[in-house]
Design an enzyme around this catalytic site. Structure first.
Site, PDB file in Angstrom:
ATOM      1  N   CYS A  72       0.843  -1.197   0.000  1.00  0.00           N
ATOM      2  CA  CYS A  72       0.000   0.000   0.000  1.00  0.00           C
ATOM      3  C   CYS A  72       0.877   1.244   0.000  1.00  0.00           C
ATOM      4  O   CYS A  72       1.780   1.379   0.825  1.00  0.00           O
ATOM      5  CB  CYS A  72      -0.883   0.007   1.240  1.00  0.00           C
ATOM      6  N   CYS A  81      -1.062   6.140   7.089  1.00  0.00           N
ATOM      7  CA  CYS A  81      -2.473   6.037   7.499  1.00  0.00           C
ATOM      8  C   CYS A  81      -2.646   5.499   8.910  1.00  0.00           C
ATOM      9  O   CYS A  81      -3.576   5.880   9.601  1.00  0.00           O
ATOM     10  CB  CYS A  81      -3.267   5.276   6.446  1.00  0.00           C
ATOM     11  N   CYS A  89      -2.639   0.044   9.278  1.00  0.00           N
ATOM     12  CA  CYS A  89      -1.810  -1.164   9.268  1.00  0.00           C
ATOM     13  C   CYS A  89      -0.497  -0.854   9.963  1.00  0.00           C
ATOM     14  O   CYS A  89       0.104   0.170   9.701  1.00  0.00           O
ATOM     15  CB  CYS A  89      -1.485  -1.579   7.829  1.00  0.00           C
ATOM     16  N   CYS A 134      -8.199   1.048  -0.252  1.00  0.00           N
ATOM     17  CA  CYS A 134      -7.487   0.439   0.867  1.00  0.00           C
ATOM     18  C   CYS A 134      -7.319  -1.041   0.544  1.00  0.00           C
ATOM     19  O   CYS A 134      -8.280  -1.713   0.173  1.00  0.00           O
ATOM     20  CB  CYS A 134      -8.320   0.608   2.134  1.00  0.00           C
ATOM     21  N   GLN A 158     -19.093  -8.856  12.294  1.00  0.00           N
ATOM     22  CA  GLN A 158     -17.657  -9.130  12.243  1.00  0.00           C
ATOM     23  C   GLN A 158     -17.083  -8.631  10.914  1.00  0.00           C
ATOM     24  O   GLN A 158     -17.667  -8.907   9.871  1.00  0.00           O
ATOM     25  CB  GLN A 158     -17.430 -10.629  12.379  1.00  0.00           C
ATOM     26  N   GLU A 210     -25.430  -9.718  26.598  1.00  0.00           N
ATOM     27  CA  GLU A 210     -24.704  -8.655  25.904  1.00  0.00           C
ATOM     28  C   GLU A 210     -25.217  -7.328  26.440  1.00  0.00           C
ATOM     29  O   GLU A 210     -26.403  -7.180  26.715  1.00  0.00           O
ATOM     30  CB  GLU A 210     -24.961  -8.809  24.386  1.00  0.00           C
ATOM     31  N   ASP A 262     -16.497 -14.067  25.031  1.00  0.00           N
ATOM     32  CA  ASP A 262     -15.829 -13.334  23.943  1.00  0.00           C
ATOM     33  C   ASP A 262     -15.812 -11.860  24.327  1.00  0.00           C
ATOM     34  O   ASP A 262     -16.482 -11.034  23.719  1.00  0.00           O
ATOM     35  CB  ASP A 262     -16.607 -13.567  22.627  1.00  0.00           C
ATOM     36  N   CYS A 277      -9.621 -11.048  22.234  1.00  0.00           N
ATOM     37  CA  CYS A 277      -8.998 -10.146  21.259  1.00  0.00           C
ATOM     38  C   CYS A 277      -7.818  -9.414  21.899  1.00  0.00           C
ATOM     39  O   CYS A 277      -7.276  -8.490  21.318  1.00  0.00           O
ATOM     40  CB  CYS A 277     -10.025  -9.172  20.704  1.00  0.00           C
TER      41      CYS A 277
END
Ligand code: SAH
Length: 461
Positions: A72, A78, A81, A164, A286, A336, A386, A413
């Protein structure tokens, strides 16, 4: 050393934020963006503290074997990443090490246990173009041309980039059409400084399995001029749903809460595994559907359900894991904190004819203990969690321990909070059985991990 002074350093380590780490005289530590372990670089100091400093890469003097040419053109600017300069293999190694070392150091898991339970990172077949969602700010550049792109890391100036490399190819085609329509009908992009202008952002989503495309324009106004012309343009590139979202506030929040449908049913549909999801502009979904299937597939594999089990899914979002598991379980309960997500979870259950999933709105650490108090006799076989980055609240973990399910599947995560929670659970009668990291966000420093823990003393075939 002073600001802007240049020096040579070899990168020996990598921070969890994706900065290369190297040492100069007397153990002074430097953090340098855009570098890779094994590089020898010329760097310029940007911030110097007592024992450590930050520097920017001036030139790579000797390339690491782990280095890749970022495909990229704006990878460095940016901020989205952090790992494009690293070969994909090295990225996976970095993620493996991160999870392994956090479990070792924060989780106090013995090396022997880790070596027995740790599985290879599930990588992507193609680590680009995996995102099904993109939000592009629209602005005018210095020459007065309308552009779409990304905010330069931590700023509000828009760098032009319609394509992108993490997103789908259709993004550029759609943005080109929208910008041409704006130019033709004199529709102004929003200007943050003055609060004037109409079009703020363009949200694009694609169902990877259904192929359906959704576009939502976020506007600083309550009506959209020249709608028919826009519909005509976008139908020409196969957009299935077009709407606008009203956001007249001077805020960083992208989406407004009012959505007005212009064309199509107001949603698109997509599948994860064999479960169908209805996705509207405001729904959570997701962003990497291919790896999500890997991740929740691992959760299902680890839970190893036979059809007789009662399952709790904590932090269930729109119920992806709950609905995945409900097909193999007797009963699934989900909780949730966001009411709209539970509304979607219920709707998705209905859409798929699933009747053995029950959903609660509230904090897991409040709903679960309360439920347990009222259902002390009900056996829970599997608990799946999660949680967001901060991990599980200890009250939720304590209740899980009291409920004593045979298996606990932890989808994480953030390896650091995973390790903290694994430590708690190992101290309370659970043992670590399997650890499988999944690369859900290639080119970035993020890593997901699916972990199986089981009650000590319970043996399975
Ligand atoms: N498996 C879900 C995603 C989970 S992300 C899915 O596929 O949809 C973590 C979720 O935890 C988010 O939806 C967030 O809103 C929710 N959350 C955050 N804190 C919470 C809490 N204390 N109790 C319950 N849910 C919470």
């Amino acid at each position: 050393m002073k600001k802007n002074e240049q020096f040579t350093v070899t990168i020996e380590d990598f921070s969890s934020e994706g900065l290369g780490i190297g040492k100069t005289d007397a153990g002074f530590v430097w953090f340098i963006k855009d570098t890779v372990i094994g590089d020898t670089v010329l760097a310029a100091a940007t911030k110097v503290k007592k024992n450590y400093g930050f520097a920017r890469l001036v030139k790579v003097l000797k390339k690491s074997e782990f280095r890749a040419e970022p495909p990229c053109p704006i990878a460095g600017k940016c901020g989205g990443c952090q790992l494009q300069q690293m070969s994909y293999e090295a990225q996976l190694k970095f993620k493996k090490d991160k999870v392994y070392n956090d479990l070792l150091r924060i989780g106090d898991v013995e090396k022997e246990v880790l070596d027995k339970t740790f599985e290879p990172v599930v990588g992507m077949a193609d680590p680009f173009r995996y995102r099904n969602k993109a939000q592009f700010p629209i602005a005018r550049n210095k020459e007065g041309r309308i552009i779409a792109g990304f905010y330069a890391g931590r700023t509000h100036s828009v760098i032009e980039c319609e394509d992108c490399l993490l997103g789908v190819k259709e993004n550029k085609i759609i943005l080109d059409k929208i910008i041409a329509w704006m130019e033709r009908y004199d529709i102004d992009p929003y200007d943050e400084a003055s609060g004037k202008g109409l079009v703020r952002h363009v949200l694009i989503r694609k169902g990877f399995k259904s192929g359906e495309l959704m576009v939502c324009l976020v506007i600083n106004g309550r009506s959209l001029p020249c709608k028919e012309e826009l519909v005509k343009e976008l139908c020409g590139v196969s957009v299935d749903s077009l709407s606008f979202s009203v956001n007249t506030e001077r805020t960083n929040v992208i989406m407004g809460t009012t959505i007005v449908d212009i064309y199509g049913p107001g949603y698109i549909e997509d599948f994860i595994g064999n479960i169908k999801f209805r996705i509207s502009p405001l729904s959570f979904y997701q962003v990497n559907p291919v790896q999500t299937e890997q991740m929740y597939g691992a959760a299902l594999e680890f839970a190893d359900l036979e059809g007789t089990e009662n399952v709790w899914d904590l932090y269930c979002g729109i119920g992806t894991i709950s609905l995945f598991m409900s097909q193999k379980a007797k009963k699934v309960y989900g909780v949730e904190i966001i009411p709209e997500a539970i509304r979607d979870a219920k709707q998705n259950a209905e859409l798929n004819g699933i009747t053995n999933a029950e959903f609660y709105v509230g904090a897991a650490e409040e709903v679960l203990p309360e439920w347990y108090k009222q259902h002390p006799e009900e056996r829970i076989d599997v608990v799946c969690v999660d949680p967001p980055r901060k991990g599980c609240d200890e009250r939720a973990l304590a209740t899980i321990v009291d409920m004593a399910p045979e298996k606990l599947v932890y989808v994480s995560c953030d390896p650091a909070t995973l390790a903290r929670d694994v430590k708690y659970l190992r101290n309370h009668g659970y043992e670590l059985k399997r650890v499988r990291p999944v690369d859900n966000f290639s080119q970035t420093v993020h890593v997901e991990t699916v972990v199986l823990m089981s009650k000590v003393g319970v043996e399975y075939a």
